[in-house]
Write an enzyme that holds these catalytic residues in place. Structure first.
Site, PDB file in Angstrom:
ATOM      1  N   GLU A   1      58.354  36.853  43.612  1.00 53.09           N
ATOM      2  CA  GLU A   1      57.790  37.940  42.784  1.00 53.09           C
ATOM      3  C   GLU A   1      58.011  39.295  43.472  1.00 53.09           C
ATOM      4  O   GLU A   1      58.452  40.265  42.833  1.00 53.09           O
ATOM      5  CB  GLU A   1      56.301  37.643  42.590  1.00 53.09           C
ATOM      6  CG  GLU A   1      55.512  38.678  41.843  1.00 53.09           C
ATOM      7  CD  GLU A   1      54.013  38.307  41.839  1.00 53.09           C
ATOM      8  OE1 GLU A   1      53.673  37.156  41.507  1.00 53.09           O
ATOM      9  OE2 GLU A   1      53.196  39.169  42.203  1.00 53.09           O
TER      10      GLU A   1
ATOM     11  N   LYS B   1      53.032  28.236  45.728  1.00 52.25           N
ATOM     12  CA  LYS B   1      52.525  29.503  45.178  1.00 52.25           C
ATOM     13  C   LYS B   1      52.949  30.683  46.063  1.00 52.25           C
ATOM     14  O   LYS B   1      53.283  31.762  45.568  1.00 52.25           O
ATOM     15  CB  LYS B   1      50.996  29.451  45.031  1.00 52.25           C
ATOM     16  CG  LYS B   1      50.366  30.783  44.620  1.00 52.25           C
ATOM     17  CD  LYS B   1      50.675  31.137  43.180  1.00 52.25           C
ATOM     18  CE  LYS B   1      50.451  32.577  42.781  1.00 52.25           C
ATOM     19  NZ  LYS B   1      49.237  33.252  43.092  1.00 52.25           N
TER      20      LYS B   1
ATOM     21  N   HIS C   1      56.479  31.414  45.338  1.00 46.02           N
ATOM     22  CA  HIS C   1      56.465  32.114  44.037  1.00 46.02           C
ATOM     23  C   HIS C   1      56.177  33.598  44.251  1.00 46.02           C
ATOM     24  O   HIS C   1      56.859  34.472  43.724  1.00 46.02           O
ATOM     25  CB  HIS C   1      55.412  31.480  43.117  1.00 46.02           C
ATOM     26  CG  HIS C   1      55.056  32.329  41.932  1.00 46.02           C
ATOM     27  ND1 HIS C   1      54.256  33.455  42.028  1.00 46.02           N
ATOM     28  CD2 HIS C   1      55.403  32.238  40.627  1.00 46.02           C
ATOM     29  CE1 HIS C   1      54.128  34.016  40.845  1.00 46.02           C
ATOM     30  NE2 HIS C   1      54.813  33.290  39.972  1.00 46.02           N
ATOM     31  N   ASN C   2      55.143  33.888  45.037  1.00 46.83           N
ATOM     32  CA  ASN C   2      54.770  35.292  45.244  1.00 46.83           C
ATOM     33  C   ASN C   2      55.848  36.041  46.023  1.00 46.83           C
ATOM     34  O   ASN C   2      56.101  37.218  45.760  1.00 46.83           O
ATOM     35  CB  ASN C   2      53.433  35.374  45.983  1.00 46.83           C
ATOM     36  CG  ASN C   2      52.264  35.087  45.059  1.00 46.83           C
ATOM     37  OD1 ASN C   2      52.410  34.395  44.061  1.00 46.83           O
ATOM     38  ND2 ASN C   2      51.101  35.608  45.385  1.00 46.83           N
TER      39      ASN C   2
ATOM     40  N   SER D   1      48.994  31.239  39.076  1.00 49.68           N
ATOM     41  CA  SER D   1      49.721  32.498  38.872  1.00 49.68           C
ATOM     42  C   SER D   1      49.647  32.956  37.420  1.00 49.68           C
ATOM     43  O   SER D   1      49.597  32.135  36.512  1.00 49.68           O
ATOM     44  CB  SER D   1      51.189  32.355  39.256  1.00 49.68           C
ATOM     45  OG  SER D   1      51.864  33.562  38.954  1.00 49.68           O
TER      46      SER D   1
HETATM   47  P1  NDP Z   1      37.943  39.709  42.752  1.00 46.50           P
HETATM   48  O1  NDP Z   1      37.808  40.658  43.891  1.00 46.50           O
HETATM   49  O2  NDP Z   1      38.060  40.248  41.385  1.00 46.50           O
HETATM   50  O3  NDP Z   1      36.707  38.692  42.769  1.00 46.50           O
HETATM   51  C1  NDP Z   1      36.282  38.089  43.950  1.00 46.50           C
HETATM   52  C2  NDP Z   1      35.151  37.130  43.659  1.00 46.50           C
HETATM   53  O4  NDP Z   1      34.783  36.504  44.877  1.00 46.50           O
HETATM   54  C3  NDP Z   1      33.917  37.786  43.083  1.00 46.50           C
HETATM   55  O5  NDP Z   1      33.290  36.885  42.214  1.00 46.50           O
HETATM   56  C4  NDP Z   1      33.076  38.017  44.324  1.00 46.50           C
HETATM   57  O6  NDP Z   1      31.683  38.000  44.066  1.00 46.50           O
HETATM   58  C5  NDP Z   1      33.412  36.787  45.123  1.00 46.50           C
HETATM   59  N1  NDP Z   1      33.196  37.018  46.538  1.00 46.50           N
HETATM   60  C6  NDP Z   1      33.755  37.973  47.288  1.00 46.50           C
HETATM   61  N2  NDP Z   1      33.335  37.874  48.548  1.00 46.50           N
HETATM   62  C7  NDP Z   1      32.464  36.840  48.569  1.00 46.50           C
HETATM   63  C8  NDP Z   1      31.691  36.258  49.588  1.00 46.50           C
HETATM   64  N3  NDP Z   1      31.718  36.706  50.848  1.00 46.50           N
HETATM   65  N4  NDP Z   1      30.916  35.194  49.262  1.00 46.50           N
HETATM   66  C9  NDP Z   1      30.879  34.731  47.986  1.00 46.50           C
HETATM   67  N5  NDP Z   1      31.594  35.244  46.983  1.00 46.50           N
HETATM   68  C10 NDP Z   1      32.374  36.292  47.279  1.00 46.50           C
HETATM   69  O7  NDP Z   1      39.187  38.776  43.130  1.00 46.50           O
HETATM   70  P2  NDP Z   1      40.238  38.051  42.171  1.00 46.50           P
HETATM   71  O8  NDP Z   1      39.514  37.364  41.074  1.00 46.50           O
HETATM   72  O9  NDP Z   1      41.348  38.987  41.848  1.00 46.50           O
HETATM   73  O10 NDP Z   1      40.859  36.985  43.183  1.00 46.50           O
HETATM   74  C11 NDP Z   1      40.209  35.757  43.514  1.00 46.50           C
HETATM   75  C12 NDP Z   1      41.234  34.865  44.179  1.00 46.50           C
HETATM   76  O11 NDP Z   1      42.304  34.647  43.256  1.00 46.50           O
HETATM   77  C13 NDP Z   1      41.877  35.475  45.421  1.00 46.50           C
HETATM   78  O12 NDP Z   1      42.183  34.463  46.334  1.00 46.50           O
HETATM   79  C14 NDP Z   1      43.157  36.088  44.876  1.00 46.50           C
HETATM   80  O13 NDP Z   1      44.138  36.250  45.865  1.00 46.50           O
HETATM   81  C15 NDP Z   1      43.538  35.027  43.850  1.00 46.50           C
HETATM   82  N6  NDP Z   1      44.438  35.463  42.792  1.00 46.50           N
HETATM   83  C16 NDP Z   1      44.310  36.692  42.210  1.00 46.50           C
HETATM   84  C17 NDP Z   1      45.198  37.088  41.218  1.00 46.50           C
HETATM   85  C18 NDP Z   1      45.070  38.397  40.536  1.00 46.50           C
HETATM   86  O14 NDP Z   1      45.992  38.762  39.780  1.00 46.50           O
HETATM   87  N7  NDP Z   1      43.970  39.139  40.715  1.00 46.50           N
HETATM   88  C19 NDP Z   1      46.289  36.197  40.779  1.00 46.50           C
HETATM   89  C20 NDP Z   1      46.279  34.899  41.400  1.00 46.50           C
HETATM   90  C21 NDP Z   1      45.402  34.573  42.386  1.00 46.50           C
HETATM   91  P3  NDP Z   1      30.832  39.372  43.838  1.00 46.50           P
HETATM   92  O15 NDP Z   1      30.841  39.604  42.359  1.00 46.50           O
HETATM   93  O16 NDP Z   1      29.498  39.043  44.371  1.00 46.50           O
HETATM   94  O17 NDP Z   1      31.532  40.462  44.607  1.00 46.50           O
END
Ligand code: NDP
Length: 470
Positions: A191, A184, A187-188, A130
């Site tokens: 939130e 987590k 937590h959410n 988080s």
């Molecule tokens: P993003 O959408 O920014 O990034 C997603 C990533 O996953 C990219 O690298 C993307 O690659 C990859 N991806 C998506 N689909 C596939 C697929 N089918 N196969 C392989 N790779 C794939 O997401 P976030 O970074 O925001 O979130 C990632 C995780 O973290 C999620 O589970 C989210 O819930 C969690 N999270 C997010 C928070 C936030 O504030 N954003 C906070 C805490 C947890 P590509 O570049 O090729 O699209």
């Protein structure tokens, strides 16, 4: 030569920041992303940290770049993508290698994946992270789940990258299987509730008192110097103070009132029902986001019924009353959240460390606040006691519940919705009622279903004298 201490898949918002954080703390890291151009751009823009980052363009190259026994973090969307990545990695890994899902997985999925690991798959940890983008880059709060030995293997890295509260890492092992992702999720849920309660008092200030966004920003800034000090109050002040780069007025007044969600609050509400754990404040917050999304229906409702009466004026409620109401609602919401965690510990036989959960939320995460330190102390004394019964919080509830009542009452009379705060008030009143109205419920249940009831003067089950059912 295999150099990297750890690998990471998924260079999106969170993964990219986490990878930079890991490299910055001195751990060489290998990274891979589905879209190769993203990997290249990430490495090119990593500055001094690029030397500690090995960009790879195939999963085979990623695996080859990490020192065995390997640990590979997944930072991809929760759900089938995680299963797909595990399936793609598994044939490439060696015994003892570990996959760490750091996304927002549903803890039931994490339980299933941990069970697969126990049957001979790669080692598996599910960790809740988080703090959003900023937290991932400079220190998130980390809630770990899986086998303790697997956590211990990577704990030095996770602790190093985590936020610190007065020097203590905000990264803690929560328990086996999905325990980390469960904590987590709660937590959410909290939130969601924290945000909703703040939005409700914002509504009173905006629609009831007629305050401008700038005036509301000042109120939040003032509250952030008192008992409500928290990241969410702080950013609420910043959001209210910000100027619209297009129109020049307050940006807050230009933001569409339709709240998004990725589902973790909903999971928490669903799980609470399974656990028979009352988290009414969180449930109200989840429902409020769903209602916010029904914009055309709300517009039709206003056209049909007219806007709420409002006309609260500045005399009906003071800013101080709203602050006290928010303090009261916040305590009740956290009491519910921790009670739900206690219920899960009992139901799943997880040794969930309640005081440590409060500690790990003190820094790095979205719900970080001054109050969590006192909660950690209260839970250390009596982990299983409802937080509202802990003397430090009982005193605060005694001092603030009248304000919450006044705020909810005034809001109701003037048509200002307060679903989460009023749910908190109802919880407080139910939890202080030794003789509830459930005797009538039991009478009704016995009448139509012959379910029986206990009598006040004896523990045995009885039936009532209701005609043929008697
Ligand atoms: P993003 O959408 O920014 O990034 C997603 C990533 O996953 C990219 O690298 C993307 O690659 C990859 N991806 C998506 N689909 C596939 C697929 N089918 N196969 C392989 N790779 C794939 O997401 P976030 O970074 O925001 O979130 C990632 C995780 O973290 C999620 O589970 C989210 O819930 C969690 N999270 C997010 C928070 C936030 O504030 N954003 C906070 C805490 C947890 P590509 O570049 O090729 O699209």
């Amino acid at each position: 030569m295999s150099q990297a201490e750890i690998g990471l898949i998924g260079l999106g918002t969170m993964g990219a920041m986490l990878a930079l954080n890991i490299a910055e703390k001195g751990f060489p890291i290998a990274v891979w992303n589905r879209t190769v151009a993203t990997t290249r751009a990430f490495h090119e823009n990593a500055g001094d940290l690029a030397a500690r980052i090995t960009p790879t363009e195939t999963l085979q190259a990623l695996v080859a770049a990490i020192k065995p026994p390997r640990a590979i973090i997944l930072m991809v969307p929760a759900g089938p993508v995680v299963d797909d990545e595990i399936a793609a990695l598994t044939p490439l890994l060696s015994p003892g290698d570990m996959i760490i899902d750091a996304g927002n997985a549903n803890f039931h999925d994490t339980d299933r994946r941990a069970a697969d690991a126990a049957k001979g798959g790669p080692r598996f940890l599910g960790i809740g992270v988080s703090g959003g983008e900023e937290g991932a880059r400079h220190g998130p709060s980390i809630m770990g789940g899986g086998e303790r030995a697997d956590w211990d293997r990577v704990a030095h890295i996770l602790e190093a990258i985590s936020a610190k509260y007065e020097g203590t890492p905000c990264a803690t092992y929560m328990g086996p299987g999905g325990a980390g992702h469960f904590v987590k999720a709660v937590h959410n849920g909290i939130e969601y509730a924290d945000m909703q309660m703040i939005a409700e008092v914002y509504g009173v200030m905006r629609d009831g008192m007629g305050l401008s966004a700038a005036e509301i920003a000042e109120v939040f800034q003032g509250w952030n110097a008192g008992p409500l000090q928290s990241y969410l109050i702080e950013i609420s002040g910043e959001v209210a103070a910000a100027t619209d780069p297009i129109g020049g007025g307050p940006i807050l007044d230009m933001i569409l009132d339709r709240a998004g969600q990725k589902g973790t609050g909903r999971w928490t509400a669903i799980e609470a029902q399974h656990l028979a754990a009352p988290i009414t404040v969180i449930e109200a917050a989840v429902a409020a986001r769903n209602i916010s999304a029904r914009l055309p229906e709300r517009q039709a409702g206003q056209a049909l019924f007219g806007a709420a009466p409002v006309g609260l004026g500045t005399g009906a409620l003071s800013i101080d009353t709203l602050e006290q109401a928010l303090i009261c609602g916040k305590i009740l919401c956290y009491a519910q959240g921790f009670a739900m965690i206690s219920a899960a510990a009992a139901a799943f036989d997880w040794p969930l460390p309640l005081p440590d959960i409060a500690r790990v939320w003190r820094e790095g995460c979205i719900i970080r606040s001054a109050m969590l330190n006192d909660m950690a102390t209260a839970l250390t004394d009596h982990p299983d006691r409802n937080l509202m019964l802990a003397p430090a919080f009982a005193d605060r509830l005694m001092a603030t519940h009248v304000a919450l009542r006044n705020a909810v009452a005034a809001a109701a009379v003037h048509g200002l919705p307060m679903p989460a705060l009023s749910a908190g008030l109802a919880y407080f009143d139910m939890m202080r009622t030794a003789r509830s109205t459930a005797n009538l419920i039991q009478g009704q249940r016995d009448f139509f279903g012959a379910h029986g009831f206990d009598r006040l003067d004896g523990a045995d089950s009885h039936h009532g004298p209701w005609g043929s059912h008697g």
